[in-house]
Design a protein around this motif. Structure first.
Motif: not given
Length: 350
Positions: A61-80
């Motif tokens: 239950l805690y893992g399901s709550f964490y996965y559904s409630y927490m958004p993506t903390a960081a995102f990175s991508t290359s810029v061309h």
């Protein structure tokens, strides 16, 4: 001799009886101890299984709550970047500003969560060349678009290379000359430009693409990276920056809640089991009374016949006989009426 032998035999019999009783008691004690040990082992195994199951459910239950409630903390991508070069201008080999189109989708899902604040920054790796030194300040414009092409947000930031004098540049070159010659390091600078400090995506028009344009046709860039970091507050801040403490509190809370529910359910089941014998007794008495009344209602004729005796006639038979006699009397009266009518007709004819 016989008198002395009889008391000895009686003592032997009493001793054997006492020994047999002792052995039986010892056997009963051993059997009871084994039964108790097996019962305790079964109880311990059942309790351990229940606790392990509740702990696993609490963690799930805690893992399901964490996965559904927490958004993506960081995102990175290359810029061309892309630009035009089919121009006749001799001042620069670029005919347009460097522009990059970046997708904000990952695995067909939005990277940005609705209602969450994000910080967007652009990292530029630029050579420490005379062209970039002479460039001075340059602008970086960022625009976010929705799937329908509607502009969601826009920003413009300025940046430039760090200033280094000719003497400092010469001393640095001489100091790191072996590293420069072997290719371990390069003469470059890394710039960090903050594009959005507090960007919140629109839930009615979510951003799917970001267009980054560097408003200079003389800029020189090695590589570029876009970084998106989430600004967590409240519960999300605790969940992200204190994961072990949050997991301990969350799993413990779920385990306590599930344990209370299980104990209440078990107590209710025990109370039902204790009430069941009394209910069976009352239900048995009521069922016997109901069955007796049903037997009387189903076969009233048999009951009355048994009460009146074997020689008496049942009310149904009496009714049938009365109907037969009544039917016979009516036929005789009709015959008499027909005879009288026939005699009257004969007399009239004479």
């Amino acid at each position: 001799m016989d008198q002395t032998s009889h008391p000895c035999s009686g003592d032997d019999e009493e001793a054997t009886v006492v020994i047999g009783q002792g052995l039986l008691r010892l056997q009963n004690a051993v059997v009871m101890a084994m039964c108790r040990a097996r019962h305790r082992a079964l109880q311990g195994f059942a309790v351990f299984s229940v606790v392990l199951l509740l702990l696993w459910v609490a963690m799930f239950l805690y893992g399901s709550f964490y996965y559904s409630y927490m958004p993506t903390a960081a995102f990175s991508t290359s810029v061309h970047y892309y630009y035009r070069t089919d121009c006749d201008s001799a001042a620069s080999f670029l005919c347009s500003y460097p522009v990059a189109n970046i997708s904000l989708m990952k695995n067909k899902k939005h990277v940005l969560t609705f209602g969450q604040a994000y910080q967007m920054s652009l990292q530029l790796e630029m050579p420490d060349s005379p062209a970039n030194q002479d460039l001075g300040m340059f602008m970086i414009k960022t625009t976010c678009f929705s799937q329908d092409g509607v502009q969601v947000a826009s920003s413009a930031r300025s940046s430039m290379l760090r200033y280094r004098s000719d003497l400092l540049r010469t001393m640095g070159t001489l100091l790191f000359l072996p590293a420069f010659l072997t290719g371990v390091t390069e003469q470059k600078q890394t710039l960090e430009v903050e594009l959005f400090s507090d960007f919140t995506d629109d839930p009615y028009a979510p951003s799917v693409t970001a267009v980054i344009a560097i408003l200079s046709n003389k800029v020189q860039i090695y590589s570029s990276q876009l970084y998106i970091h989430a600004h967590f507050t409240g519960i999300r801040y605790l969940l992200f920056y204190h994961p072990f403490l949050s997991a301990l509190v969350g799993v413990s809370s779920n385990f306590t809640f599930l344990s209370v529910l299980f104990i209440l359910s078990y107590v209710r089941l025990l109370l039902r089991v204790e009430w069941r014998p009394e209910q069976f007794r009352t239900d048995g008495l009521l069922s016997q009374r109901d069955n007796s009344w049903r037997e009387i209602e189903v076969d009233p004729a048999a009951g009355t016949a048994e009460l009146l005796g074997p020689l008496q006639i049942t009310p149904t038979k009496r009714g049938q006989k009365k109907r037969h006699t009544h039917f016979g009397g009516s036929t005789e009266q009709q015959n008499r009426q027909t005879l009288c009518q026939s005699e009257i007709n004969e007399s009239d004819a004479a």
